[in-house]
Structure formats: C-alpha cells, structure tokens
Design a protein around this motif. Structure first.
Motif, PDB file in Angstrom:
ATOM      1  N   GLY A  14     -60.905  35.819  23.909  1.00  0.00           N
ATOM      2  CA  GLY A  14     -61.732  35.458  22.766  1.00  0.00           C
ATOM      3  C   GLY A  14     -62.301  36.711  22.122  1.00  0.00           C
ATOM      4  O   GLY A  14     -62.648  37.669  22.817  1.00  0.00           O
ATOM      5  N   THR A  39     -58.172  22.309  27.222  1.00  0.00           N
ATOM      6  CA  THR A  39     -58.983  22.354  26.002  1.00  0.00           C
ATOM      7  C   THR A  39     -60.450  22.627  26.302  1.00  0.00           C
ATOM      8  O   THR A  39     -61.121  23.297  25.508  1.00  0.00           O
ATOM      9  CB  THR A  39     -58.847  21.056  25.188  1.00  0.00           C
ATOM     10  OG1 THR A  39     -59.181  19.946  26.023  1.00  0.00           O
ATOM     11  CG2 THR A  39     -57.444  20.892  24.646  1.00  0.00           C
ATOM     12  N   LEU A  42     -60.793  26.309  26.730  1.00  0.00           N
ATOM     13  CA  LEU A  42     -60.741  26.971  25.426  1.00  0.00           C
ATOM     14  C   LEU A  42     -62.061  26.811  24.676  1.00  0.00           C
ATOM     15  O   LEU A  42     -62.546  27.760  24.046  1.00  0.00           O
ATOM     16  CB  LEU A  42     -59.584  26.430  24.591  1.00  0.00           C
ATOM     17  CG  LEU A  42     -58.181  26.750  25.123  1.00  0.00           C
ATOM     18  CD1 LEU A  42     -57.122  25.998  24.330  1.00  0.00           C
ATOM     19  CD2 LEU A  42     -57.921  28.230  25.092  1.00  0.00           C
ATOM     20  N   ALA A  43     -62.664  25.617  24.757  1.00  0.00           N
ATOM     21  CA  ALA A  43     -63.959  25.391  24.120  1.00  0.00           C
ATOM     22  C   ALA A  43     -65.025  26.283  24.756  1.00  0.00           C
ATOM     23  O   ALA A  43     -65.872  26.858  24.059  1.00  0.00           O
ATOM     24  CB  ALA A  43     -64.360  23.917  24.218  1.00  0.00           C
ATOM     25  N   ASP A  44     -64.989  26.409  26.068  1.00  0.00           N
ATOM     26  CA  ASP A  44     -65.941  27.272  26.769  1.00  0.00           C
ATOM     27  C   ASP A  44     -65.753  28.734  26.350  1.00  0.00           C
ATOM     28  O   ASP A  44     -66.732  29.453  26.130  1.00  0.00           O
ATOM     29  CB  ASP A  44     -65.787  27.136  28.286  1.00  0.00           C
ATOM     30  CG  ASP A  44     -66.219  25.770  28.807  1.00  0.00           C
ATOM     31  OD1 ASP A  44     -66.921  25.037  28.091  1.00  0.00           O
ATOM     32  OD2 ASP A  44     -65.833  25.438  29.945  1.00  0.00           O
ATOM     33  N   MET A  45     -64.502  29.171  26.238  1.00  0.00           N
ATOM     34  CA  MET A  45     -64.231  30.540  25.813  1.00  0.00           C
ATOM     35  C   MET A  45     -64.740  30.769  24.396  1.00  0.00           C
ATOM     36  O   MET A  45     -65.303  31.818  24.080  1.00  0.00           O
ATOM     37  CB  MET A  45     -62.734  30.849  25.887  1.00  0.00           C
ATOM     38  CG  MET A  45     -62.362  32.232  25.349  1.00  0.00           C
ATOM     39  SD  MET A  45     -63.151  33.602  26.210  1.00  0.00           S
ATOM     40  CE  MET A  45     -62.175  33.645  27.681  1.00  0.00           C
ATOM     41  N   SER A  46     -64.566  29.774  23.536  1.00  0.00           N
ATOM     42  CA  SER A  46     -65.061  29.872  22.173  1.00  0.00           C
ATOM     43  C   SER A  46     -66.582  30.024  22.162  1.00  0.00           C
ATOM     44  O   SER A  46     -67.133  30.855  21.426  1.00  0.00           O
ATOM     45  CB  SER A  46     -64.644  28.633  21.379  1.00  0.00           C
ATOM     46  OG  SER A  46     -65.144  28.683  20.074  1.00  0.00           O
ATOM     47  N   ALA A  47     -67.272  29.257  23.001  1.00  0.00           N
ATOM     48  CA  ALA A  47     -68.735  29.339  23.077  1.00  0.00           C
ATOM     49  C   ALA A  47     -69.174  30.708  23.596  1.00  0.00           C
ATOM     50  O   ALA A  47     -70.134  31.298  23.085  1.00  0.00           O
ATOM     51  CB  ALA A  47     -69.284  28.224  23.973  1.00  0.00           C
ATOM     52  N   SER A  49     -67.478  33.532  23.338  1.00  0.00           N
ATOM     53  CA  SER A  49     -67.196  34.502  22.271  1.00  0.00           C
ATOM     54  C   SER A  49     -68.269  34.456  21.191  1.00  0.00           C
ATOM     55  O   SER A  49     -68.738  35.500  20.721  1.00  0.00           O
ATOM     56  CB  SER A  49     -65.830  34.230  21.638  1.00  0.00           C
ATOM     57  OG  SER A  49     -64.804  34.514  22.538  1.00  0.00           O
ATOM     58  N   LEU A  50     -68.665  33.245  20.805  1.00  0.00           N
ATOM     59  CA  LEU A  50     -69.702  33.092  19.789  1.00  0.00           C
ATOM     60  C   LEU A  50     -71.017  33.684  20.287  1.00  0.00           C
ATOM     61  O   LEU A  50     -71.684  34.437  19.564  1.00  0.00           O
ATOM     62  CB  LEU A  50     -69.890  31.625  19.426  1.00  0.00           C
ATOM     63  CG  LEU A  50     -70.989  31.322  18.406  1.00  0.00           C
ATOM     64  CD1 LEU A  50     -70.723  32.033  17.086  1.00  0.00           C
ATOM     65  CD2 LEU A  50     -71.117  29.830  18.202  1.00  0.00           C
ATOM     66  N   SER A  53     -70.821  37.408  20.293  1.00  0.00           N
ATOM     67  CA  SER A  53     -70.806  37.920  18.925  1.00  0.00           C
ATOM     68  C   SER A  53     -72.217  37.944  18.344  1.00  0.00           C
ATOM     69  O   SER A  53     -72.622  38.919  17.703  1.00  0.00           O
ATOM     70  CB  SER A  53     -69.885  37.070  18.045  1.00  0.00           C
ATOM     71  OG  SER A  53     -68.546  37.212  18.455  1.00  0.00           O
TER      72      SER A  53
END
Length: 148
Positions: A14, A39, A42-47, A49-50, A53
């Motif tokens: 991410g 999935t 992937l949602a956890d990785m997105s969180a 990364s956010l 960031s």
C-alpha cells in the motif's frame, strides 16, 4: 519483482502519500503454504496506508510555518465546512455561493497551503491550530461561527 525472497509467495503493498507525492510504502507477504490475501486483508491494508499517509502529512506539516493566516475569512469558513464532511454543493448552498465558486476557492486554498487534497488541508489546519493552542481543539474554533 516486489519481494526477492523465494518463500514469499503472496505480496500486498500500500502507498504512503504526502503532499500528493509517494513518500513510502507498506507491505505484507505470506509464504506459499499460506492462503492468499482476501478482500478484508486488502481493506485493512488500505486503512493502514491511509492512516500512515495522514500521519506523514501531519508530521511534515508540523515542520512548516502556520499557514491558515494566509487564508481569508471566507476560505476559513469553507475549510470548516470541508472538515465537517460537506460536499462542494452543500458548502455552496450553506454559504450562498455557487458550487463552482467553492471549487475555485478550494483550488486557491490548496495552492496557498501547498496541499493536494481536502483531507490533507484539514489535517494541516488541525495540527497547526492544536500546536498553537497546545490543546486538541478544532482549527476553526477561533473563526466566525457558521451554521454548525
């Protein structure tokens, strides 16, 4: 190749973004014998990364001078409504201006603050206000009251 290790079969990465630029990445790997990422992973990785960031933007903004004094009172009103999650259309309706005027104001504000997103703008203003007041307050507490 993302990961040079032959025993890492499944790879998930991410981005970490700050000021509209890639400043890093976070990754996870799994051995061949383990199941592939799903999935939820992937949602956890997105969180993650956010979160990273926002953290990177916050840390970077702590090293810059406080820039909200460069915003006009109207721009600060718009920033407050952005922080409350309002859309451009909702901001325009609330402030009696066109949606296009909101868009143009946000473009000016992004240039002034050297940010590239609404979230980054709000994070920068929040951190700077909290630093100045040494409390966990909204950066908009000292602004003229709009409809809250």
């Amino acid at each position: 190749m993302i990961c040079p290790r032959p025993d890492h079969w499944h790879v998930m990465a991410g981005p970490i973004i700050s000021s509209g630029q890639l400043v890093g990445a976070v990754g996870c790997t799994r051995e061949r014998s383990m199941p592939a990422f799903n999935t939820q992973n992937l949602a956890d990785m997105s969180a993650v990364s956010l979160h990273l960031s926002v953290w990177a933007t916050t840390v970077r903004s702590q090293h810059q001078s406080f820039k909200s004094d460069r915003l006009t009172p109207r721009e600060l009103q718009i920033a407050e409504l952005v922080a409350l999650g309002r859309t451009n259309a909702e901001i325009g309706t609330e402030l009696w201006i066109t949606e296009n005027s909101v868009k143009q104001a946000l473009k000016r504000m992004f240039r002034k603050l050297k940010v590239s997103s609404r979230a980054e703008m709000v994070a920068q203003l929040w951190v700077k206000k909290a630093d100045l007041s040494n409390q966990e307050l909204s950066p908009f507490d000292s602004m003229p009251n709009t409809q809250r």
